[in-house]
Write an enzyme that holds these catalytic residues in place. Structure first.
Site, PDB file in Angstrom:
ATOM      1  N   THR A 112       0.745  -1.245   0.033  1.00 33.37           N
ATOM      2  CA  THR A 112       0.029   0.048  -0.118  1.00 33.37           C
ATOM      3  C   THR A 112       0.848   1.369  -0.154  1.00 33.37           C
ATOM      4  O   THR A 112       2.117   1.198   0.550  1.00 33.37           O
ATOM      5  CB  THR A 112      -1.094  -0.010   1.359  1.00 33.37           C
ATOM      6  OG1 THR A 112      -1.871  -0.991   1.133  1.00 33.37           O
ATOM      7  CG2 THR A 112      -1.784   1.363   1.616  1.00 33.37           C
ATOM      8  N   VAL A 140     -13.199  -4.517   3.285  1.00 33.64           N
ATOM      9  CA  VAL A 140     -12.463  -3.281   3.231  1.00 33.64           C
ATOM     10  C   VAL A 140     -11.388  -3.307   4.473  1.00 33.64           C
ATOM     11  O   VAL A 140     -12.026  -3.840   5.592  1.00 33.64           O
ATOM     12  CB  VAL A 140     -13.595  -2.172   3.536  1.00 33.64           C
ATOM     13  CG1 VAL A 140     -13.031  -0.895   3.608  1.00 33.64           C
ATOM     14  CG2 VAL A 140     -14.431  -2.026   2.509  1.00 33.64           C
ATOM     15  N   GLY A 141     -10.258  -2.814   4.197  1.00 34.46           N
ATOM     16  CA  GLY A 141      -9.274  -3.043   5.349  1.00 34.46           C
ATOM     17  C   GLY A 141      -9.406  -1.566   6.082  1.00 34.46           C
ATOM     18  O   GLY A 141     -10.270  -0.911   6.132  1.00 34.46           O
ATOM     19  N   THR A 177       0.170   1.303   7.072  1.00 31.67           N
ATOM     20  CA  THR A 177       0.317   0.468   5.965  1.00 31.67           C
ATOM     21  C   THR A 177       0.284  -1.097   6.693  1.00 31.67           C
ATOM     22  O   THR A 177       0.712  -0.968   7.933  1.00 31.67           O
ATOM     23  CB  THR A 177       1.365   0.349   4.784  1.00 31.67           C
ATOM     24  OG1 THR A 177       1.203  -0.750   4.089  1.00 31.67           O
ATOM     25  CG2 THR A 177       2.517   0.592   5.535  1.00 31.67           C
ATOM     26  N   HIS A 187      -1.338  -4.825   7.963  1.00 35.80           N
ATOM     27  CA  HIS A 187      -2.518  -5.881   8.037  1.00 35.80           C
ATOM     28  C   HIS A 187      -3.715  -5.051   8.586  1.00 35.80           C
ATOM     29  O   HIS A 187      -3.832  -4.580   9.630  1.00 35.80           O
ATOM     30  CB  HIS A 187      -2.486  -6.915   9.076  1.00 35.80           C
ATOM     31  CG  HIS A 187      -3.155  -7.852   9.101  1.00 35.80           C
ATOM     32  ND1 HIS A 187      -4.089  -8.127  10.218  1.00 35.80           N
ATOM     33  CD2 HIS A 187      -3.943  -8.754   8.248  1.00 35.80           C
ATOM     34  CE1 HIS A 187      -5.144  -9.011  10.042  1.00 35.80           C
ATOM     35  NE2 HIS A 187      -4.955  -9.369   8.584  1.00 35.80           N
ATOM     36  N   GLY A 188      -4.556  -4.962   7.655  1.00 38.28           N
ATOM     37  CA  GLY A 188      -5.813  -3.803   7.661  1.00 38.28           C
ATOM     38  C   GLY A 188      -6.585  -4.155   8.670  1.00 38.28           C
ATOM     39  O   GLY A 188      -7.140  -3.194   9.602  1.00 38.28           O
TER      40      GLY A 188
HETATM   41  N1  ASP Z   1      -3.603  -1.935   4.914  1.00 38.25           N
HETATM   42  C1  ASP Z   1      -3.941  -2.402   3.672  1.00 38.25           C
HETATM   43  C2  ASP Z   1      -5.064  -3.296   3.734  1.00 38.25           C
HETATM   44  O1  ASP Z   1      -5.360  -4.032   4.934  1.00 38.25           O
HETATM   45  C3  ASP Z   1      -2.702  -3.366   3.169  1.00 38.25           C
HETATM   46  C4  ASP Z   1      -1.387  -2.818   3.065  1.00 38.25           C
HETATM   47  O2  ASP Z   1      -1.005  -1.915   3.672  1.00 38.25           O
HETATM   48  O3  ASP Z   1      -0.588  -3.127   2.322  1.00 38.25           O
HETATM   49  O4  ASP Z   1      -6.046  -3.357   3.013  1.00 38.25           O
END
Ligand code: ASP
Length: 322
Positions: free
Chosen positions: A183, A212-213, A234, A236-237
């Site tokens: 991300t 949706v994260g 950024t 793990h959402g």
């Molecule tokens: N945070 C983003 C999500 O979970 C993924 C990422 O940061 O790479 O959608």
């Protein structure tokens, strides 16, 4: 222990991240080049007297069009092989934000998010509503969807498409950081002292359609408040959302933490509470400078400011190394 760095840099400045994960060697240089270009584009706007909002939008758009990153063109694919993009942009002046989730038909999710903030009565559109709004406000950016799939994202999906287990296991255990979660995000303050932040993503790979994260959620994927500062996350959402990562970073700064230390404390807590990992870039108001922290193996970052002129500091590890 998260890896953390603080720069006591006076504004205007910009800080960029290109995702927190275990970036494989072939992508290391490309990731650093990508965040450097994004930082330079945003910094140019700031040095020419532009706003922090313009700077973060342009920087994030630069990475959305770079297939190295999991945003815009190059987004990670869902289990069914589709692109679904989420983005947010936050203004520290108005404490307003615009966001989109599960956007599929426009090439820049951050651009549509900004239109939501400035050109609608609302703060967030999702799914078909986001696509319809994007088509109306950014007709020049409309795509079919397939155009956003990069060769890398397609190959990656082909390799893992038969995986039937829980996606959170892929992301947070063992395999976790081998999977792209790159991300993108930007945080800036302009010469008027206004803060802004933006985050854009294709989400985590192999997630269910409609998931949706954290990225488009205010106080999770980003936050901005001129009295405190701004941040973008950024990783793990689901974990970042559970701990309301951005809001907590802001609270830590209100209680006196430096930007990097605020991010570090939130990431440590997140790992303990949820088992999830990530990265956060932060700027602090009242001359508090800028910093970042990440609890993954690597995170491409770049910082530029007026004081350093043309020079952009960047790296994958805090010491600037890859
Ligand atoms: N945070 C983003 C999500 O979970 C993924 C990422 O940061 O790479 O959608």
């Amino acid at each position: 222990m998260p890896q953390t760095l603080n720069f006591p840099t006076p504004p205007p400045f910009i800080i960029i991240h290109g995702g927190a994960w275990d970036i494989p060697s072939p992508l290391l240089d490309l990731s650093v080049v990508g965040v450097e270009i994004a930082a330079r584009e945003g910094l140019t706007i700031l040095l020419n007297g532009g706003t922090a909002l313009d700077a973060v939008e342009v920087s994030v758009q630069s990475m959305e069009s770079d297939p190295v990153f999991d945003a815009g063109y190059g987004s990670a694919l869902t289990r069914s092989g589709a692109v679904e993009m989420d983005a947010i942009i936050c203004s520290g002046v108005s404490e307003n934000f615009g966001a989109v989730a599960c956007l599929t038909k426009c090439k820049s999710a951050v651009k549509v998010a900004r239109k939501v903030m400035e050109d609608s009565e609302h703060t967030m559109f999702v799914g078909e509503g986001a696509d319809d709004f994007g088509k109306l406000k950014c007709p020049e950016d409309v795509v079919g969807g397939e155009e956003l799939i990069s060769e890398y994202a397609r190959e990656h999906w082909e390799r893992f498409k038969d995986y039937k287990g829980p996606v959170n296991e892929l992301f947070n255990k063992g395999e976790e950081q081998k999977h792209p979660g790159d991300t993108v995000g930007a945080v800036a303050v302009d010469k008027f002292g206004n803060f802004a932040s933006a985050t854009s993503t294709g989400g985590i790979p192999f997630c269910e359609g409609g998931r949706v994260g954290d990225s488009p959620l205010p106080g999770c994927g980003a936050d901005a408040d001129n009295e405190v500062g701004a941040c973008s996350t950024t990783g793990h959402g689901e974990s970042l959302s559970r701990v309301k990562a951005s809001r907590r970073v802001m609270e830590k700064m209100e209680n006196g933490a430096t930007p990097g230390d605020a991010a570090e404390a939130v990431l440590e807590r997140m790992l303990k509470v949820t088992g999830g990992r990530g990265g956060i870039i932060v700027a602090k108001a009242n001359g508090g400078g800028v910093g970042f922290s990440f609890s993954t193996v690597k995170m491409p970052w770049a910082v530029g400011c007026e004081e350093w002129g043309d020079k952009i500091e960047s790296g994958i590890l805090p010491n600037g190394k890859k």
